[in-house]
Design a protein around this motif. Structure first.
Motif, PDB file in Angstrom:
ATOM      1  N   LEU A 183       0.844  -1.118  -0.217  1.00  0.00           N
ATOM      2  CA  LEU A 183       0.081   0.005  -0.052  1.00  0.00           C
ATOM      3  C   LEU A 183       0.858   1.173   0.168  1.00  0.00           C
ATOM      4  O   LEU A 183       1.574   1.639   1.038  1.00  0.00           O
ATOM      5  N   ASP A 184       0.804   1.952  -1.237  1.00  0.00           N
ATOM      6  CA  ASP A 184       1.696   3.310  -1.048  1.00  0.00           C
ATOM      7  C   ASP A 184       1.024   4.379  -0.583  1.00  0.00           C
ATOM      8  O   ASP A 184      -0.378   4.355  -0.527  1.00  0.00           O
ATOM      9  N   GLU A 185       1.407   5.153   0.142  1.00  0.00           N
ATOM     10  CA  GLU A 185       0.692   6.093   0.843  1.00  0.00           C
ATOM     11  C   GLU A 185      -0.160   5.474   1.795  1.00  0.00           C
ATOM     12  O   GLU A 185      -1.507   5.823   1.870  1.00  0.00           O
ATOM     13  N   ALA A 186       0.233   4.670   2.925  1.00  0.00           N
ATOM     14  CA  ALA A 186      -0.712   3.694   3.457  1.00  0.00           C
ATOM     15  C   ALA A 186      -1.627   4.507   4.333  1.00  0.00           C
ATOM     16  O   ALA A 186      -2.554   3.857   4.898  1.00  0.00           O
ATOM     17  N   HIS A 187      -1.195   5.584   4.706  1.00  0.00           N
ATOM     18  CA  HIS A 187      -2.221   6.472   5.644  1.00  0.00           C
ATOM     19  C   HIS A 187      -3.452   6.904   4.955  1.00  0.00           C
ATOM     20  O   HIS A 187      -4.477   6.890   5.903  1.00  0.00           O
ATOM     21  N   ARG A 188      -3.483   6.680   3.810  1.00  0.00           N
ATOM     22  CA  ARG A 188      -4.834   7.161   3.072  1.00  0.00           C
ATOM     23  C   ARG A 188      -5.658   5.912   2.867  1.00  0.00           C
ATOM     24  O   ARG A 188      -5.281   4.784   2.664  1.00  0.00           O
ATOM     25  N   GLY A 189      -6.773   6.126   3.086  1.00  0.00           N
ATOM     26  CA  GLY A 189      -8.034   4.996   2.873  1.00  0.00           C
ATOM     27  C   GLY A 189      -8.163   4.289   4.311  1.00  0.00           C
ATOM     28  O   GLY A 189      -8.819   3.098   4.079  1.00  0.00           O
ATOM     29  N   MET A 190      -7.356   4.694   5.220  1.00  0.00           N
ATOM     30  CA  MET A 190      -7.334   3.755   6.602  1.00  0.00           C
ATOM     31  C   MET A 190      -8.727   4.479   7.388  1.00  0.00           C
ATOM     32  O   MET A 190      -8.578   3.765   8.706  1.00  0.00           O
ATOM     33  N   GLY A 191      -9.260   5.330   7.265  1.00  0.00           N
ATOM     34  CA  GLY A 191     -10.210   6.070   7.974  1.00  0.00           C
ATOM     35  C   GLY A 191     -11.567   4.878   7.982  1.00  0.00           C
ATOM     36  O   GLY A 191     -11.742   4.070   7.249  1.00  0.00           O
ATOM     37  N   VAL A 215     -13.954 -13.437  -1.582  1.00  0.00           N
ATOM     38  CA  VAL A 215     -12.585 -13.381  -1.814  1.00  0.00           C
ATOM     39  C   VAL A 215     -11.775 -13.309  -0.527  1.00  0.00           C
ATOM     40  O   VAL A 215     -12.136 -12.347   0.197  1.00  0.00           O
ATOM     41  N   PRO A 216     -10.955 -13.902  -0.190  1.00  0.00           N
ATOM     42  CA  PRO A 216     -10.092 -13.996   1.335  1.00  0.00           C
ATOM     43  C   PRO A 216      -9.384 -12.955   1.392  1.00  0.00           C
ATOM     44  O   PRO A 216      -9.246 -12.160   0.559  1.00  0.00           O
ATOM     45  N   PRO A 217      -9.027 -12.750   2.618  1.00  0.00           N
ATOM     46  CA  PRO A 217      -7.974 -11.462   2.861  1.00  0.00           C
ATOM     47  C   PRO A 217      -6.717 -11.514   2.224  1.00  0.00           C
ATOM     48  O   PRO A 217      -6.249 -12.676   1.897  1.00  0.00           O
ATOM     49  N   MET A 218      -5.938 -10.556   2.128  1.00  0.00           N
ATOM     50  CA  MET A 218      -4.641 -10.519   1.545  1.00  0.00           C
ATOM     51  C   MET A 218      -3.927 -11.322   2.547  1.00  0.00           C
ATOM     52  O   MET A 218      -3.913 -10.906   3.771  1.00  0.00           O
ATOM     53  N   PRO A 219      -3.256 -12.063   2.124  1.00  0.00           N
ATOM     54  CA  PRO A 219      -2.095 -12.741   3.028  1.00  0.00           C
ATOM     55  C   PRO A 219      -0.887 -11.873   3.570  1.00  0.00           C
ATOM     56  O   PRO A 219      -0.883 -11.975   4.934  1.00  0.00           O
ATOM     57  N   ILE A 220      -0.502 -11.074   2.932  1.00  0.00           N
ATOM     58  CA  ILE A 220       0.624 -10.154   3.335  1.00  0.00           C
ATOM     59  C   ILE A 220       0.407  -8.925   3.054  1.00  0.00           C
ATOM     60  O   ILE A 220       0.303  -8.586   1.805  1.00  0.00           O
ATOM     61  N   VAL A 221       0.432  -7.844   4.045  1.00  0.00           N
ATOM     62  CA  VAL A 221       0.106  -6.482   3.637  1.00  0.00           C
ATOM     63  C   VAL A 221       1.409  -5.468   4.240  1.00  0.00           C
ATOM     64  O   VAL A 221       1.820  -5.919   5.391  1.00  0.00           O
ATOM     65  N   TRP A 222       1.983  -4.905   3.334  1.00  0.00           N
ATOM     66  CA  TRP A 222       3.155  -4.124   3.629  1.00  0.00           C
ATOM     67  C   TRP A 222       2.608  -2.525   3.336  1.00  0.00           C
ATOM     68  O   TRP A 222       2.505  -2.409   2.077  1.00  0.00           O
ATOM     69  N   GLY A 223       2.660  -1.738   4.456  1.00  0.00           N
ATOM     70  CA  GLY A 223       2.135  -0.306   4.111  1.00  0.00           C
ATOM     71  C   GLY A 223       3.347   0.617   4.206  1.00  0.00           C
ATOM     72  O   GLY A 223       4.275   0.348   4.831  1.00  0.00           O
ATOM     73  N   ILE A 224       3.417   1.588   3.225  1.00  0.00           N
ATOM     74  CA  ILE A 224       4.724   2.420   2.983  1.00  0.00           C
ATOM     75  C   ILE A 224       4.034   3.871   2.996  1.00  0.00           C
ATOM     76  O   ILE A 224       3.125   4.249   2.194  1.00  0.00           O
ATOM     77  N   SER A 225       4.544   4.640   3.874  1.00  0.00           N
ATOM     78  CA  SER A 225       4.183   5.914   4.271  1.00  0.00           C
ATOM     79  C   SER A 225       4.970   6.871   4.960  1.00  0.00           C
ATOM     80  O   SER A 225       5.901   6.319   5.869  1.00  0.00           O
ATOM     81  N   ALA A 226       4.981   7.987   5.181  1.00  0.00           N
ATOM     82  CA  ALA A 226       5.582   9.004   6.025  1.00  0.00           C
ATOM     83  C   ALA A 226       4.955   8.954   7.153  1.00  0.00           C
ATOM     84  O   ALA A 226       5.422   9.257   8.448  1.00  0.00           O
ATOM     85  N   THR A 227       3.559   8.472   7.128  1.00  0.00           N
ATOM     86  CA  THR A 227       2.787   8.621   8.384  1.00  0.00           C
ATOM     87  C   THR A 227       1.802   7.349   8.314  1.00  0.00           C
ATOM     88  O   THR A 227       0.610   7.412   7.738  1.00  0.00           O
ATOM     89  N   VAL A 228       1.962   6.323   8.940  1.00  0.00           N
ATOM     90  CA  VAL A 228       1.520   4.994   8.905  1.00  0.00           C
ATOM     91  C   VAL A 228       0.615   4.844  10.388  1.00  0.00           C
ATOM     92  O   VAL A 228       0.473   3.655  10.529  1.00  0.00           O
ATOM     93  N   ALA A 229       0.640   5.800  10.869  1.00  0.00           N
ATOM     94  CA  ALA A 229      -0.047   5.522  12.344  1.00  0.00           C
ATOM     95  C   ALA A 229      -1.425   5.005  11.974  1.00  0.00           C
ATOM     96  O   ALA A 229      -1.822   3.985  12.767  1.00  0.00           O
ATOM     97  N   ARG A 230      -2.145   5.642  11.250  1.00  0.00           N
ATOM     98  CA  ARG A 230      -3.650   5.235  10.865  1.00  0.00           C
ATOM     99  C   ARG A 230      -3.617   3.765  10.477  1.00  0.00           C
ATOM    100  O   ARG A 230      -4.363   2.833  10.797  1.00  0.00           O
ATOM    101  N   PHE A 231      -2.726   3.652   9.524  1.00  0.00           N
ATOM    102  CA  PHE A 231      -2.706   2.099   8.991  1.00  0.00           C
ATOM    103  C   PHE A 231      -2.440   1.065   9.883  1.00  0.00           C
ATOM    104  O   PHE A 231      -2.840   0.250  10.298  1.00  0.00           O
ATOM    105  N   ASN A 232      -1.340   1.431  10.845  1.00  0.00           N
ATOM    106  CA  ASN A 232      -1.116   0.623  11.887  1.00  0.00           C
ATOM    107  C   ASN A 232      -2.392   0.316  12.674  1.00  0.00           C
ATOM    108  O   ASN A 232      -2.464  -0.787  13.309  1.00  0.00           O
ATOM    109  N   GLU A 233      -2.961   1.394  12.943  1.00  0.00           N
ATOM    110  CA  GLU A 233      -4.159   1.244  13.918  1.00  0.00           C
ATOM    111  C   GLU A 233      -5.269   0.209  13.201  1.00  0.00           C
ATOM    112  O   GLU A 233      -6.059  -0.741  13.812  1.00  0.00           O
ATOM    113  N   ALA A 234      -5.486   0.275  11.789  1.00  0.00           N
ATOM    114  CA  ALA A 234      -6.295  -0.380  11.261  1.00  0.00           C
ATOM    115  C   ALA A 234      -5.838  -2.003  11.232  1.00  0.00           C
ATOM    116  O   ALA A 234      -6.808  -2.666  11.358  1.00  0.00           O
ATOM    117  N   MET A 235      -4.503  -2.112  10.933  1.00  0.00           N
ATOM    118  CA  MET A 235      -3.982  -3.408  11.140  1.00  0.00           C
ATOM    119  C   MET A 235      -4.189  -4.220  12.506  1.00  0.00           C
ATOM    120  O   MET A 235      -4.532  -5.347  12.435  1.00  0.00           O
TER     121      MET A 235
END
Length: 867
Positions: A183-191, A215-235
């Motif tokens: 996920l590029d700019e992984a902070h976007r779309g995590m609201g 459709v099953p969940p993605m096996p492996i998710v790698w988020g990339i961003s300068a601000t990934v706090a929202r992504f980490n919370e969603a995970m």
């Protein structure tokens, strides 16, 4: 990789690959665990370059990272913008020499495959998974969710056999494949998705991660961003998903690397009023002066790749086109040589716009950097998520004071250095300007604070970055004698060591650069020949150990179990079998990782050519591989080879030092980076400062401004020959005044507290980590015989946690560089009196080495009064 990774990039890639290895193992394990992790790095750190290195290893394996390829690896690169995807795809190709353009696939609406193909990166964006996209017709996640239907509708439009969701599902369910979602700019779309916006990016991204319908969940998710706090919370909230350690890049190391500009300059009106045209003219003047400075720099460096600096002109969301036309006229009046066709815009309309008398074409954001004809770019909000343009060096924003977020977003995209390196000795060419006609000093503070933090999750300033409000430029002082400058350039600075430094790799890189610059013809062959001599010497020294290790390589040991069925008894018997070619090759590859793959290859050829007893050349090469495999099992041989490689590299650096200093800045930087590829701090040369930006006013806590005191005889000065001095304490001023009164005093230098080539650094160790201290003052004095000497006087309080480690570093530096300085003194204030430690004194050095308290040192008899 086409690029040599910075140390922090290399460390990050290593940690990412550890996560990917574990994630693949968990996915293919008995429990089929889903995993996720993030990579956090400040804007401009080179996240795409790091991703390219990780993909190379994922698809092809990498000995340096001890990483074996995943033959079933499939990567989906997902972002919010197709233009951003195209920019990323181009950057991956630019950075990698192992990823072919056919390996980087943009998923178009015509895409129709049962499964994704391994060894490829597929680029998807939000729009491609939207309800109206041809890729998803026939599968409505809303209907599936609402009805609880676990099957796809059987109807497929347009004769399409598979929707993109089919392809994703089939890929995940194939046990031979491993699907990685980036996920590029992984902070976007995590609201949190809302009922009113079921089709927004947040909903699409969450369905992609968590699955939808059958459709099953993605096996492996790698988020990339300068601000990934929202992504980490969603995970964390995701069901049945294991969180792996997040990879966080140290922003200090990013700033020190030279990839980001050191200084951000904010210009605002001095008084209240309408200053649009005043600051717009100033902005045009700045970009014109920068254009001349870059032209002069390219001419001096004999560099055909001249930087063409760009001005970004930011306007409100509903601008008056006639006002923009008047602004363009102001710019052309200030810069009359600027071609009229050098203006473009990035408005959302994507059509040619009429601004007064000017017809301005649209250009897509990702094309701006390479479109050197564009010198003035008109924009509204932040141009595009992920967009950046290193040659954008001036911004004039007509946004109001309420739009500070839009301003900081766009400025955050303008911090990369145009040449991906710091320009030696020039603050001016290492800075970016932002002019804000509608702001005052009170309102601009929040922008300065945001820019100091770099737009990341951390609530701390980036060390080494400065945000200055209306500074003045200081240039070399014409009254400083040439002898002083010669003395300054002779002073040894130090580099930070690299934890994963490999001496043989460093030697190989140095040989390549020396050969490229014709400083040492056939340097590569000569370097390998010397390493072969070292290995031959090691074969004699460790002959017995190698013999034992060779037997273990050539012999496979095992146990045979014999069971007597009538009696129920069992016996075990040892067996010994000769190793086959595959076993020897596996052991050889492990040894090559220790000795260096290149050295192992050429040394094997050397041994094979010298083998007269082998029946065939193939047998000779196998025998050589067995010998090298055995040598790799003897620990001391690797250490011996590393020591020889370090000694040869350091000898070459010393032999060619003067010739290297005559090369261009770009070539010198290449050698500077290689010299720093060492597990120990290395001495490097200082560069003469040509431009420094300094504040002349300081703002007190009350809000009042106060002019800084100015002093003469600094190495750099303003037009009046003065340098503004901002003391950290009152006793720093006392030190400056005391030193200027000493006999023979000639000049002084306020050592910049940042990682620039004109800043003297000294290595020290604190809590097991090596850091750099930059002494505050360097003073120069002319002796009776006319020679110039240098003194370090470093004022530091004892209350700081690193006070003692810094003293130890300075004392060790003084011990190992006894002739570089006349005096090296550390000064502090104890009970309102200044005390000093003479760090060139042997007894003081011994006391500092064994001390447990910096304050106790200054209070002891080993210290003396400073006067």
């Amino acid at each position: 990789m086409k690029f040599t990774l910075k140390e922090y990039q290399d460390d990050a890639v290593r940690e990412v690959l550890k996560n990917l290895r574990r994630a693949a193992r968990d996915w293919h394990g008995e429990d089929r665990d889903n995993t996720a992790f993030s990579l956090t790095a400040t804007t401009g750190a080179g996240k795409t370059v790091m991703a390219a290195a990780a993909f190379e290893a994922l698809f092809h394996g990498d000995d340096d990272y001890d990483f074996e390829a995943d033959p079933g690896a499939v990567v989906i690169w997902f972002s919010d913008d197709p233009a951003l995807n195209e920019q990323t795809r181009w950057r991956l190709m630019e950075a990698s020499d192992r990823l072919r353009h056919t390996d980087l696939v943009v998923v178009e609406n015509t895409f129709n495959r049962e499964k994704f193909e391994p060894g490829k990166v597929y680029f998807l964006n939000t729009q491609k998974l939207g309800k109206k996209s041809l890729l998803v017709r026939g599968f409505d996640p809303d209907e599936v969710d609402d009805q609880g239907n676990e099957s796809f509708p059987e109807m497929r439009p347009d004769l399409r056999s598979h929707t993109i969701w089919d392809t994703i599902q089939n890929t995940i369910e194939d046990s031979e494949l491993t699907l990685y979602l980036v996920l590029d700019e992984a902070h976007r779309g995590m609201g949190k998705p809302s009922k009113a916006a079921q089709r927004d990016r947040s909903t699409i991204v969450r369905r992609l991660i968590n699955g939808a319908g059958s459709v099953p969940p993605m096996p492996i998710v790698w988020g990339i961003s300068a601000t990934v706090a929202r992504f980490n919370e969603a995970m964390k909230e995701a069901e049945r998903r294991i969180l792996l350690p997040n990879v966080v890049v140290d922003s200090t190391k990013v700033q020190e690397s030279g990839l980001l500009k050191d200084t951000i300059i904010l210009d605002i009106p001095s008084n209240a009023g309408q200053y649009d045209k005043v600051l717009l003219r100033r902005g045009a003047e700045k970009i014109r002066e920068l254009d001349a400075a870059w032209t002069q720099y390219a001419t001096h460096q004999n560099d055909a790749a001249q930087v063409k600096p760009l001005m970004v002109f930011q306007v409100p969301n509903t601008p008056d086109h006639d006002d923009i036309g008047e602004a363009l006229e102001t710019i052309f009046t200030e810069w009359p040589d600027l071609p009229r066709e050098s203006v473009a815009h990035v408005f959302g309309e994507h059509t040619t716009q009429k601004f007064g008398a000017h017809t301005v074409p649209y250009i897509s954001p990702e094309r701006v950097q390479d479109a050197s004809w564009v010198r003035i770019l008109i924009a509204k909000d932040a141009i595009s998520t992920g967009w950046d343009c290193p040659r954008a060096e001036v911004m004039v924003s007509f946004r109001s004071a309420q739009d500070e977020t839009h301003i900081t977003q766009l400025m955050g995209r303008m911090v990369r250095t145009p040449l991906a390196r710091r320009i030696p000795g020039s603050d001016r060419l290492n800075s970016v300007d932002c002019l804000l006609p509608h702001f005052d000093k009170a309102k601009v503070t929040s922008i300065a604070n945001a820019l100091m933090k770099g737009g990341g999750d951390e609530d701390t300033d980036i060390p080494g970055r400065r945000v200055l409000i209306s500074p003045r430029e200081m240039k070399p002082n014409s009254t400083v004698a040439e002898g002083v400058w010669k003395c300054f350039l002779s002073l040894p600075s130090q580099t930070l060591p690299q934890r994963a430094a490999k001496p043989v790799k460093r030697l190989t890189a140095l040989a390549q650069e020396l050969a490229m610059d014709s400083l040492l013809p056939d340097a590569g062959k000569k370097g390998h020949a010397e390493m072969h001599k070292a290995l031959e010497a090691a074969r004699l020294t460790f002959k017995d150990e190698i013999g034992e290790a060779r037997n273990s390589v050539l012999t496979v040991e095992g146990l045979t179990l014999t069971a007597d069925l009538p009696s129920g008894g069992m016996t075990f018997n040892d067996f010994f079998e000769a190793a086959d070619y595959a076993v020897i090759e596996d052991a050889y590859k492990r040894a090559a990782r220790i000795l260096s793959p290149d050295i192992a290859r050429t040394y094997a050829e050397f041994l094979a050519n010298a083998n007269d007893e082998a029946d065939t050349p193939e047998d000779a090469l196998i025998d050589a591989h067995a010998e090298i495999a055995a040598m790799g099992l003897v620990e001391n041989i690797g250490n011996h080879l590393d020591a020889e490689a370090d000694q040869l590299a350091n000898s070459w650096f010393e032999d060619h030092r003067d010739k290297i200093r005559d090369l261009s800045d770009e070539r010198q930087e290449a050698y500077r980076l290689i010299k720093g590829m060492s597990a120990e701090p290395q001495d490097i040369d200082l560069v003469k400062p040509q431009s420094q930006l300094e504040l002349t006013m300081v703002r007190k806590e009350s809000g009042a401004e106060e002019e800084l005191p100015k002093f003469n005889n600094h190495l750099l000065c303003d037009d009046e020959g003065e340098f503004p001095f901002d003391p950290g304490s009152s006793w720093e001023t006392k030190i400056l005044e005391t030193e200027m009164k000493r006999d023979g005093f000639s000049a002084w230098y306020r050592n910049p507290p940042r990682s620039s080539q004109d800043s003297l650094g000294v290595a020290y160790t604190n809590a097991g980590e090596t850091r750099i201290v930059r002494p505050d003052f360097i003073f120069f004095a002319t002796q009776d015989d006319g020679s110039v000497v240098a003194d370090i006087v470093d004022p530091h309080g004892t209350h700081l946690a690193d006070a003692l480690p810094k003293l130890k570093g300075l004392a060790q530096y003084a011990e190992t560089h006894p002739d570089a300085f006349r005096r090296i003194e550390a000064v502090t204030e104890i009970n309102d009196k200044l005390r000093r430690l003479d760090l060139k004194d042997g007894e003081v050095q011994k006391a500092v080495a064994t001390a447990e308290s910096a304050e106790a040192l200054y209070k002891s008899d080993i210290a003396s009064s400073y006067r």
